[in-house]
Design an enzyme around this catalytic site. Structure first.
Site, mmCIF file in Angstrom:
data_model
loop_
_atom_site.group_PDB
_atom_site.id
_atom_site.type_symbol
_atom_site.label_atom_id
_atom_site.label_comp_id
_atom_site.label_asym_id
_atom_site.label_seq_id
_atom_site.Cartn_x
_atom_site.Cartn_y
_atom_site.Cartn_z
ATOM 1 N N ARG A 75 61.867 23.405 76.040
ATOM 2 C CA ARG A 75 61.888 23.320 74.575
ATOM 3 C C ARG A 75 60.718 24.111 73.982
ATOM 4 O O ARG A 75 60.851 24.775 72.948
ATOM 5 C CB ARG A 75 61.822 21.844 74.158
ATOM 6 C CG ARG A 75 61.951 21.628 72.674
ATOM 7 C CD ARG A 75 62.068 20.172 72.328
ATOM 8 N NE ARG A 75 60.842 19.428 72.588
ATOM 9 C CZ ARG A 75 60.734 18.110 72.479
ATOM 10 N NH1 ARG A 75 61.769 17.380 72.108
ATOM 11 N NH2 ARG A 75 59.595 17.511 72.719
ATOM 12 N N LYS A 172 59.650 22.874 67.426
ATOM 13 C CA LYS A 172 58.550 21.899 67.422
ATOM 14 C C LYS A 172 57.260 22.637 67.042
ATOM 15 O O LYS A 172 56.415 22.950 67.877
ATOM 16 C CB LYS A 172 58.445 21.214 68.794
ATOM 17 C CG LYS A 172 57.659 19.909 68.740
ATOM 18 C CD LYS A 172 57.906 19.088 69.969
ATOM 19 C CE LYS A 172 56.929 17.949 70.113
ATOM 20 N NZ LYS A 172 57.014 16.924 69.099
HETATM 21 C C1 LIG Z 1 60.319 15.179 64.866
HETATM 22 C C2 LIG Z 1 60.512 14.613 66.228
HETATM 23 N N1 LIG Z 1 61.731 14.129 66.573
HETATM 24 C C3 LIG Z 1 61.946 13.595 67.792
HETATM 25 C C4 LIG Z 1 60.941 13.523 68.745
HETATM 26 C C5 LIG Z 1 61.224 12.938 70.108
HETATM 27 O O1 LIG Z 1 61.119 13.934 71.079
HETATM 28 P P1 LIG Z 1 60.703 13.610 72.581
HETATM 29 O O2 LIG Z 1 61.665 12.620 73.089
HETATM 30 O O3 LIG Z 1 60.822 14.913 73.282
HETATM 31 O O4 LIG Z 1 59.328 13.070 72.535
HETATM 32 C C6 LIG Z 1 59.670 14.004 68.421
HETATM 33 C C7 LIG Z 1 58.573 13.917 69.397
HETATM 34 O O5 LIG Z 1 58.109 14.809 69.933
HETATM 35 C C8 LIG Z 1 59.447 14.579 67.147
HETATM 36 O O6 LIG Z 1 58.248 15.070 66.815
#
Ligand SMILES: Cc1ncc(COP(=O)(O)O)c(C=O)c1O
Length: 320
Positions: A75, A172
């Site tokens: 990602r 991200k």
């Molecule tokens: C906006 C957002 N949505 C969802 C997630 C959940 O992602 P992950 O399961 O990879 O931590 C995160 C965390 O990183 C986030 O910042």
């Protein structure tokens, strides 16, 4: 005017005032790892600082092993490409540096967070010609949520802040102002967190976690990933949930658009993420979800995920 020693003393004093538990920091700009929090710094003119031109990702350290790093790194690379950020080296080299920094920290439980920046050099918008990208890795004590979240569940509110446009939500990047404001608003109003609804009335995500639902027909429904972050924990949980289908606890697992009205009628609501893992939501605005108590599917998924984090096939040994 400050001299070098005074600057270092000031940086150290600043850290002593803060209850930080940062155990190791790698910086491509320093060319190595430091363990003194006073030295965990980046130049103020790095474009990640003053323009938000940077991306980040995470991974967890569980019992001395790193969980699901490869999914997070995939990602990270996609976020880098969408943000037109150059890489500091190959994927293998970045992965290796993350593992070595974790080893240097000595930490056996906690969090890893790493960033890629456009680098320093000026205060313009576009990166300086020839600027080296900055790669930073922080190893720290994991984010801890109140034990009450686990036992009693979480209460969320519909945020009044607009959801990010899809391109920025799926990347991200370090522009988390909407997420920050949503969480602050929720806390100010006595809730634990907020939820974004998109402009078509479909459920999005929470501040740093995804949301999912168990319908009246026992189907686990997760919002589509085209307008929210592809949570690595959600992706894995959706795979693990298939076991509950085989065992007859769930009828199906679906990724689909879900309206807020449909979501409110669900039997269970979950928040899912690297830090929160799988946790029940028991109230959304003034509505109780299901019977207002943590439900059996969220408990079963939490258990499956915790087993996977301890003994699944997504663990990397750390050479401490
Ligand atoms: C906006 C957002 N949505 C969802 C997630 C959940 O992602 P992950 O399961 O990879 O931590 C995160 C965390 O990183 C986030 O910042």
């Amino acid at each position: 005017m400050l001299n070098e020693q005074e600057v270092i003393a000031q940086l150290r004093a600043l850290r002593e005032k803060q209850p930080v538990k940062y155990t190791a920091f790698y910086s491509s700009q320093l060319g190595g790892i430091v363990t003194d929090p006073a030295l965990m710094v980046i130049p103020f003119d790095d474009h990640m600082v003053h323009r938000g031109h940077g991306i980040f990702d995470t991974a967890g350290i569980v019992n001395g092993r790193i969980y699901d790093l490869d999914a997070h790194l995939d990602r990270f690379l996609k976020s880098a490409e969408r943000s037109k950020l150059k890489l500091p080296g190959t994927r293998e080299e970045m992965r290796d540096t993350i593992i070595k920094t974790t080893a240097a920290s000595g930490r056996r439980d906690g969090s890893i967070r790493y960033w890629l920046s456009a680098g320093p050099g000026n205060l313009d918008l576009t990166p300086v010609a020839g600027a080296d990208p900055g790669f930073f890795i922080m190893i720290f004590a994991g984010l801890a949520y109140p034990e009450k979240w686990r036992t009693d569940g979480v209460r969320v509110m519909t945020t009044t802040y607009p959801i990010k446009p899809p391109l920025y939500a799926i990347t991200k990047n370090t522009n988390y102002i909407p997420n920050v404001l949503m969480q602050m608003e929720a806390k100010e109003k006595g809730f634990d967190n907020g939820v974004f609804i998109d402009h078509t009335g479909h459920v999005g995500e929470s501040s740093n976690m995804n949301v999912a639902f168990v319908s009246q027909y026992n189907v686990l429904i997760h919002p589509k990933f085209d307008h929210i972050l592809s949570g690595c924990t959600s992706m894995r949980t959706l795979e693990l949930a298939r076991r509950l289908v085989t065992q007859g606890q769930l009828k199906d697992v679906k990724v689909a658009d879900i309206t807020q009205a449909e979501a409110l009628a669900s039997k269970e609501m979950l928040i899912i993420g690297s830090s929160v893992r799988v946790t029940s939501v028991v109230q959304w605005d003034q509505h109780a979800i299901g019977d207002g108590k943590p439900g059996p599917i969220s408990r079963a998924l939490m258990q499956l995920l915790e087993e996977d984090m301890k003994s699944g096939d997504r663990l990397i040994e750390v050479p401490y």
